[in-house]
Design an enzyme around this catalytic site. Structure first.
Site, PDB file in Angstrom:
ATOM      1  N   ASP A  67       0.807  -1.225   0.000  1.00 40.31           N
ATOM      2  CA  ASP A  67       0.000   0.000   0.000  1.00 40.31           C
ATOM      3  C   ASP A  67       0.837   1.270   0.000  1.00 40.31           C
ATOM      4  OD1 ASP A  67       0.928  -0.548   2.532  1.00 40.31           O
ATOM      5  OD2 ASP A  67      -1.033  -0.964   3.387  1.00 40.31           O
ATOM      6  N   ASP A 137      -7.664  -2.560  13.840  1.00 41.15           N
ATOM      7  CA  ASP A 137      -9.045  -2.804  13.409  1.00 41.15           C
ATOM      8  C   ASP A 137      -9.160  -4.058  12.539  1.00 41.15           C
ATOM      9  OD1 ASP A 137      -7.797  -1.983  11.102  1.00 41.15           O
ATOM     10  OD2 ASP A 137      -9.186  -0.359  10.635  1.00 41.15           O
ATOM     11  N   HIS A 139      -7.276  -4.687   9.795  1.00 38.60           N
ATOM     12  CA  HIS A 139      -6.929  -4.536   8.374  1.00 38.60           C
ATOM     13  C   HIS A 139      -5.658  -5.283   8.018  1.00 38.60           C
ATOM     14  CE1 HIS A 139      -4.645  -0.518   9.357  1.00 38.60           C
ATOM     15  NE2 HIS A 139      -3.760  -1.475   9.188  1.00 38.60           N
ATOM     16  N   GLU A 144      -9.652  -1.973   4.981  1.00 36.77           N
ATOM     17  CA  GLU A 144     -10.312  -1.652   6.243  1.00 36.77           C
ATOM     18  C   GLU A 144     -11.605  -2.458   6.410  1.00 36.77           C
ATOM     19  OE1 GLU A 144      -8.608  -0.102   8.270  1.00 36.77           O
ATOM     20  OE2 GLU A 144      -7.996   1.911   7.712  1.00 36.77           O
TER      21      GLU A 144
HETATM   22  C1  F6R Z   1       1.264  -1.470   5.928  1.00 41.14           C
HETATM   23  C2  F6R Z   1       0.284  -2.508   6.176  1.00 41.14           C
HETATM   24  C3  F6R Z   1      -0.558  -2.454   7.408  1.00 41.14           C
HETATM   25  C4  F6R Z   1       0.262  -2.706   8.660  1.00 41.14           C
HETATM   26  C5  F6R Z   1      -0.602  -2.542   9.908  1.00 41.14           C
HETATM   27  C6  F6R Z   1       0.175  -2.738  11.176  1.00 41.14           C
HETATM   28  O1  F6R Z   1       1.924  -1.695   4.707  1.00 41.14           O
HETATM   29  O2  F6R Z   1       0.158  -3.375   5.394  1.00 41.14           O
HETATM   30  O3  F6R Z   1      -1.575  -3.408   7.302  1.00 41.14           O
HETATM   31  O4  F6R Z   1       0.806  -3.989   8.625  1.00 41.14           O
HETATM   32  O5  F6R Z   1      -1.193  -1.275   9.920  1.00 41.14           O
HETATM   33  O6  F6R Z   1       1.089  -1.700  11.313  1.00 41.14           O
HETATM   34  P1  F6R Z   1       2.180  -1.718  12.479  1.00 41.14           P
HETATM   35  O7  F6R Z   1       3.130  -2.819  12.129  1.00 41.14           O
HETATM   36  O8  F6R Z   1       2.836  -0.376  12.403  1.00 41.14           O
HETATM   37  O9  F6R Z   1       1.453  -1.977  13.741  1.00 41.14           O
END
Ligand code: F6R
Length: 237
Positions: A67, A137, A139, A144
């Site tokens: 992303d 959440d 994701h 989302e």
């Molecule tokens: C970012 C992504 C997100 C993160 C998630 C957890 O490329 O794919 O799904 O893996 O937001 O983020 P952290 O590791 O910062 O808790």
């Protein structure tokens, strides 16, 4: 699904790097899907070390990131392209210009960008190993919670909880972009293998829901229960 419980973030990171490393050794020209955020930073540190020690060769590897924020220039330290260059690509022998891909959040037509991104993944033969973290959440990528699982790479409106969680990378929550472009469930679920990593108390409940609760787009990661080859590494921390 294989669940590996480890004691610490360091152990999780080492094990995840070992699994990615095994993929690179098995197929030197493999396609790896990568994630950003805090969780994979230690994994990337280990991959850099292995590359420096001559244990891993990334010269033929191709990567696709999950992303990118919309309308955040890649020169911005908060952009995911910048993050990947800084935390991994600048420090290993990957062909950064030609073999690393991050969705272009500054594309004029994000629908066309999403279609082109999925087509490129397909043209490379799909993803061999996809690394995933999880949002508070539920994701994965920036898919989302929703009423349906969305298949193609697409633009998303970020949840308040995601904006809050990611505000730590910006000077304040107001600066976090409100939208992003994310790989959809199709390219993620079509990856041959999934490597899922989670660390920290705030991920405990949602990770349990994702793997042991109902399969529902309200918990996007729960779709992984339908994938035939998922390795989950969870740190007891
Ligand atoms: C970012 C992504 C997100 C993160 C998630 C957890 O490329 O794919 O799904 O893996 O937001 O983020 P952290 O590791 O910062 O808790």
């Amino acid at each position: 699904m294989k669940i590996i419980k480890v004691k610490s973030y360091e152990e999780m990171s080492r094990k995840a790097a070992d699994i990615i490393g095994a993929q690179v050794i098995l197929k030197p020209n493999c396609v790896i899907g990568l994630a950003t955020g805090s969780t994979p930073v230690g994994t990337y540190r280990n991959l850099i070390e292995d590359n420096e020690k001559g244990k891993l060769d990334f010269s033929a590897v191709t990567t696709f990131n999950l992303d990118e924020y919309v309308k955040l220039d890649v020169s911005s330290p908060q952009s995911y392209r910048y993050f990947m260059n800084d935390n991994l690509f600048n420090h290993i022998n990957i062909d950064k210009e030609n073999n690393t891909f991050v969705p272009n959040g500054c594309a004029k037509d994000l629908v066309a960008e999403g279609e082109a991104y999925d087509a490129k993944i397909k043209a490379y033969g799909g993803i061999d190993l996809q690394l995933l973290g999880i949002g508070v959440d539920g994701h994965i990528g920036f898919n989302e919670p929703d009423e349906v699982f969305t298949a193609p790479t697409h633009e998303v409106v970020l949840d308040e909880s995601t904006i809050e969680a990611n505000a730590r990378f910006f000077s304040c929550a107001d600066e976090v972009p409100k939208t992003a472009i994310t790989m959809g469930m199709k390219s993620i679920m079509q990856a041959k293998k999934i490597l899922f990593i989670a660390n920290g108390k705030n991920k405990k409940e949602i990770t349990e829901k994702a793997f042991f609760g109902p399969i529902t787009p309200a918990v996007p990661a729960s779709i992984l229960q339908l994938h035939p080859d998922v390795t989950v590494i969870i740190s007891e921390e």
